[in-house]
Enzyme design. Structure first.
Site, PDB file in Angstrom:
ATOM      1  N   ARG A  66       0.805  -1.222   0.000  1.00 52.07           N
ATOM      2  CA  ARG A  66       0.000   0.000   0.000  1.00 52.07           C
ATOM      3  C   ARG A  66       0.840   1.276   0.000  1.00 52.07           C
ATOM      4  NH1 ARG A  66      -2.968  -4.084   2.095  1.00 52.07           N
ATOM      5  NH2 ARG A  66      -0.874  -4.655   2.710  1.00 52.07           N
ATOM      6  N   THR A  67       1.774   1.356   0.951  1.00 48.55           N
ATOM      7  CA  THR A  67       2.487   2.625   1.150  1.00 48.55           C
ATOM      8  C   THR A  67       3.366   2.945  -0.056  1.00 48.55           C
ATOM      9  OG1 THR A  67       2.513   2.037   3.487  1.00 48.55           O
ATOM     10  CG2 THR A  67       3.880   3.896   2.823  1.00 48.55           C
ATOM     11  N   LYS A  86      26.295  -5.715  -0.792  1.00 48.33           N
ATOM     12  CA  LYS A  86      27.766  -5.603  -0.718  1.00 48.33           C
ATOM     13  C   LYS A  86      28.195  -4.895   0.556  1.00 48.33           C
ATOM     14  CE  LYS A  86      27.384  -4.900  -5.646  1.00 48.33           C
ATOM     15  NZ  LYS A  86      27.304  -3.818  -6.637  1.00 48.33           N
ATOM     16  N   ARG A 118      11.010   3.674   4.225  1.00 51.20           N
ATOM     17  CA  ARG A 118      10.484   2.565   5.028  1.00 51.20           C
ATOM     18  C   ARG A 118      11.690   1.749   5.483  1.00 51.20           C
ATOM     19  NH1 ARG A 118       5.708  -1.202   5.044  1.00 51.20           N
ATOM     20  NH2 ARG A 118       4.642   0.807   5.228  1.00 51.20           N
ATOM     21  N   HIS A 135       4.311   5.518  11.858  1.00 48.42           N
ATOM     22  CA  HIS A 135       3.874   5.458  10.461  1.00 48.42           C
ATOM     23  C   HIS A 135       2.903   6.641  10.272  1.00 48.42           C
ATOM     24  CE1 HIS A 135       2.891   3.997   6.608  1.00 48.42           C
ATOM     25  NE2 HIS A 135       2.521   2.765   6.870  1.00 48.42           N
TER      26      HIS A 135
HETATM   27  N1   CP Z   1      -0.478  -0.116   5.914  1.00 48.19           N
HETATM   28  C1   CP Z   1       0.738  -0.379   5.382  1.00 48.19           C
HETATM   29  O1   CP Z   1       1.729   0.257   5.741  1.00 48.19           O
HETATM   30  O2   CP Z   1       0.750  -1.345   4.435  1.00 48.19           O
HETATM   31  P1   CP Z   1       2.044  -1.765   3.578  1.00 48.19           P
HETATM   32  O3   CP Z   1       3.005  -2.448   4.520  1.00 48.19           O
HETATM   33  O4   CP Z   1       1.513  -2.676   2.508  1.00 48.19           O
HETATM   34  O5   CP Z   1       2.655  -0.516   3.027  1.00 48.19           O
END
Ligand code: CP
Length: 321
Positions: free
Chosen positions: A55-56, A83, A105, A133
């Site tokens: 999603r993100t 590496k 992320r 998040h």
């Molecule tokens: N909600 C969420 O962060 O989903 P993803 O891990 O798929 O990005």
């Protein structure tokens, strides 16, 4: 807005309203035949993903593309990380190629804060370990606002694996800023240390809490992190904390069900609840993620002068070019 979005705590009520209002305007771009405005033409956004995401990552990519930014998608697999290259050297290498914003992320809590100390680009935390998040919280608040006139006084239960949930932390911060009444519902083993200092309600009995809620947000049981015997069995967890049809019927008729995804169907949420067209807003959350992330990139990269001087862009209107 600050230069970066690292934590939901960075956002005042004014900031949150501005992101959500801007997202409402930008959502109209998605309804058009040509889903694109030239707002961020010439800007480059890098999605720097060291952890898996559906999603993100995709919604940040779509958001940047709908604003006409150039997009680089980095994933750890296939990169020079194999590496031994560090996060810092990876980020500095990408920045040297001329990026304006890095969406990070990472599996380590605090990674986004570290990155912001190394680079000149804007940094957006797209999930760091079990920490935060914030863009998930923003899209969740946006979705709640679609269903309720005000976030102030809204009764929101966040249910499940709070211990490992960056979504829970960011939602608690943002919801408290907006004056919502939050209750965390979980077994004691899945609540973080010092949770009583978070300034929210704590409950262990889901059935007692459900009839009083406007919003019930289920958290993904993070099975990959359940290494310390937090649960007797998944079946026991589902029996005590899973939202099934019987529990859905105990919620007020107006109450909505949310889940950030990915879902463990049959564990924290029954399939029939997840698929309930009347009550589940899970797919709306996903769709709203694009508009909210467009708004955020616009407000960060459009620059304060643009963001302050102009009203939020109407559909099809070019801004910040
Ligand atoms: N909600 C969420 O962060 O989903 P993803 O891990 O798929 O990005």
């Amino acid at each position: 807005m600050n230069k970066h979005l690292l934590s939901a705590a960075d956002l005042s009520a004014f900031d949150i309203r501005r992101v959500l209002d801007t997202a409402r305007h930008l959502a109209k771009v998605t309804d058009r035949a040509i889903k694109k405005v030239p707002t961020l033409r010439g800007r480059t956004v890098c999605n720097l993903f060291f952890e898996d995401s559906t999603r993100t990552r995709i919604s940040f990519e779509l958001a940047a593309k709908r604003l006409s930014a150039d997009v680089i998608n980095f994933s750890a697999r296939g990169s020079s990380l194999s590496k031994g290259e560090s996060l810092k050297d990876t980020a500095l290498t990408i920045e040297a190629m001329g990026v304006d914003a890095i969406v990070l992320r990472h599996g380590a809590s605090g990674a986004a804060v570290r990155l912001a100390g190394w680079v000149q680009a804007h940094v957006v935390n797209a999930g760091d370990g079990t920490h935060e998040h914030p863009t998930q919280a923003l899209l969740d608040l946006y979705t709640m606002r679609q269903h309720f006139p005000s976030l102030a006084g809204l009764r929101v239960a966040i249910v499940g694996d709070v211990l490992h949930s960056r979504v829970a932390r960011s939602n608690v911060l943002a919801l408290k800023t907006m004056g919502a009444e939050v209750t965390l519902v979980a077994p004691p083993t899945l609540l973080p240390p010092r949770v009583e200092t978070w300034g929210v309600g704590i409950a262990y009995d889901l059935d007692a809490v459900l009839p009083k809620q406007d919003v019930v947000m289920l958290l993904r049981l993070q099975l990959e992190r359940q290494t310390a015997g937090y649960l007797p069995t998944l079946r026991e967890y589902a029996r005590l904390y899973g939202l099934d049809a019987r529990r859905l019927a105990a919620m007020p008729g107006h109450a909505i069900v949310m889940h950030p995804g990915p879902m463990n169907r049959g564990v924290e949420i029954a399939a029939e609840v997840a698929d309930s067209i009347q009550r589940s807003v899970v797919t709306s959350q996903v769709a709203n993620g694009i508009s909210v992330r467009m708004a955020l990139l616009y407000l960060l990269l459009g620059g304060p002068a643009v963001a302050e001087a102009e009203p939020a862009p109407a559909a099809g209107q070019a801004v910040g070019t």
